[in-house]
Design an enzyme around this catalytic site. Sequence first.
Site, PDB file in Angstrom:
ATOM      1  N   GLN A   1       0.856  -1.197   0.000  1.00 27.16           N
ATOM      2  CA  GLN A   1       0.000   0.000   0.000  1.00 27.16           C
ATOM      3  C   GLN A   1       0.886   1.239   0.000  1.00 27.16           C
ATOM      4  O   GLN A   1       0.396   2.344  -0.083  1.00 27.16           O
ATOM      5  CB  GLN A   1      -0.861   0.023   1.259  1.00 27.16           C
ATOM      6  CG  GLN A   1      -1.782  -1.155   1.404  1.00 27.16           C
ATOM      7  CD  GLN A   1      -2.451  -1.149   2.784  1.00 27.16           C
ATOM      8  OE1 GLN A   1      -3.493  -0.559   2.992  1.00 27.16           O
ATOM      9  NE2 GLN A   1      -1.814  -1.798   3.737  1.00 27.16           N
TER      10      GLN A   1
ATOM     11  N   ASP B   1       6.255   4.928  -1.205  1.00 28.12           N
ATOM     12  CA  ASP B   1       7.540   5.571  -0.947  1.00 28.12           C
ATOM     13  C   ASP B   1       8.712   5.018  -1.759  1.00 28.12           C
ATOM     14  O   ASP B   1       9.838   5.470  -1.602  1.00 28.12           O
ATOM     15  CB  ASP B   1       7.879   5.508   0.553  1.00 28.12           C
ATOM     16  CG  ASP B   1       7.846   4.070   1.108  1.00 28.12           C
ATOM     17  OD1 ASP B   1       8.016   3.106   0.321  1.00 28.12           O
ATOM     18  OD2 ASP B   1       7.641   3.920   2.326  1.00 28.12           O
TER      19      ASP B   1
ATOM     20  N   HIS C   1      -1.517   1.646  -4.178  1.00 23.32           N
ATOM     21  CA  HIS C   1      -1.857   3.069  -4.044  1.00 23.32           C
ATOM     22  C   HIS C   1      -0.879   3.965  -4.788  1.00 23.32           C
ATOM     23  O   HIS C   1      -0.776   5.152  -4.495  1.00 23.32           O
ATOM     24  CB  HIS C   1      -1.906   3.446  -2.557  1.00 23.32           C
ATOM     25  CG  HIS C   1      -3.005   2.740  -1.812  1.00 23.32           C
ATOM     26  ND1 HIS C   1      -2.978   2.505  -0.461  1.00 23.32           N
ATOM     27  CD2 HIS C   1      -4.168   2.188  -2.257  1.00 23.32           C
ATOM     28  CE1 HIS C   1      -4.083   1.849  -0.094  1.00 23.32           C
ATOM     29  NE2 HIS C   1      -4.812   1.636  -1.165  1.00 23.32           N
TER      30      HIS C   1
ATOM     31  N   ASP D   1       8.007  -4.536  17.213  1.00 24.51           N
ATOM     32  CA  ASP D   1       8.577  -3.642  16.210  1.00 24.51           C
ATOM     33  C   ASP D   1       8.979  -4.424  14.952  1.00 24.51           C
ATOM     34  O   ASP D   1       9.661  -5.462  15.049  1.00 24.51           O
ATOM     35  CB  ASP D   1       9.802  -2.935  16.808  1.00 24.51           C
ATOM     36  CG  ASP D   1      10.453  -2.039  15.795  1.00 24.51           C
ATOM     37  OD1 ASP D   1       9.862  -1.000  15.462  1.00 24.51           O
ATOM     38  OD2 ASP D   1      11.541  -2.403  15.301  1.00 24.51           O
TER      39      ASP D   1
END
Length: 253
Positions: free
Chosen positions: A106, A109, A126, A242
């Site tokens: 999605q 970047d 996206h 994480d």
Amino acid sequence: MIAPDLATAISELRGLIAGAQSIIPFTGAGISTECGIPDFRSPGGLWTKNRPIPFDDFMTSSEMRTESWRQRFVLEESFAQAQPGRGHRALATLYHAGKIPALVTQNIDNLHQASGIPPQDIVELHGNTTYALCLACATRYELSWVREKFEANGQHAPDCTCGGYIKTATVSFGQAMPAEAMQRAEELTKRCDLFVAVGSSLVVWPAAGFPLMAKRNGAALVIVNRESTEFDELADLVVRHDIGDVFAPFIGN
Ligand code: NAD
């Protein structure tokens, strides 16, 4: 199961990866937070600062087009400097080991490409914010060109020579999903035996339908996300640690 601690999470994930023939990672903004790119929904995320501009507003208002570009240039500082994180690097290792045929993201970047996965094996649901397209004729524009014109026009968004509006190559809220990417993501999801959602709140539809589709088609489902998601109950393994810490042991040389 919800992994009780990081060591158990890594060992369970290792077992699932070893036993899988075809793994589809499905990534969201959380995989890039350690790279300096804020996600949308974590506290202090982009959502709280700059509400996304819906596609209709972009199309009908020159102020909104200008605002959209202003917001994009503010983000450029973090986007331009970002390097792939541990999650990206681990997934690239698994790709090169032949475990991952392609990846669905999605994210906008470009960091999966930067990690060494070939662009043709990255399905961007996206789009991509590191370049721009004319919405009318699909001519590609580089951001540096748009910025130069923006500054020269007294902070106004430039248009294409064909008269069309120039927009980052992303899918905004209210904009049609890219049909080819959606179809490829569906095929990959239906063919995999392990589907791993990484760093997504799983609330943006229709993208959020893919983990569900994978599970319904018999794949094992893993969700790696700091916060709980609506699909945790369905998952075979839920990891609330994480992302970088979870994937660090899977990074190859
Ligand atoms: P989201 O912001 O809704 O959810 C991100 C999730 O990642 C959160 O639930 C958060 O708890 C978790 N997370 C953040 N950092 C983490 C870490 N280090 N370890 C574990 N979990 C962590 O993002 P989304 O689900 O991808 O949906 C938002 C939309 O925003 C997407 O459509 C995407 O296109 C866009 N977006 C993309 C970027 C990017 O490309 N990097 C950044 C912001 C938003």
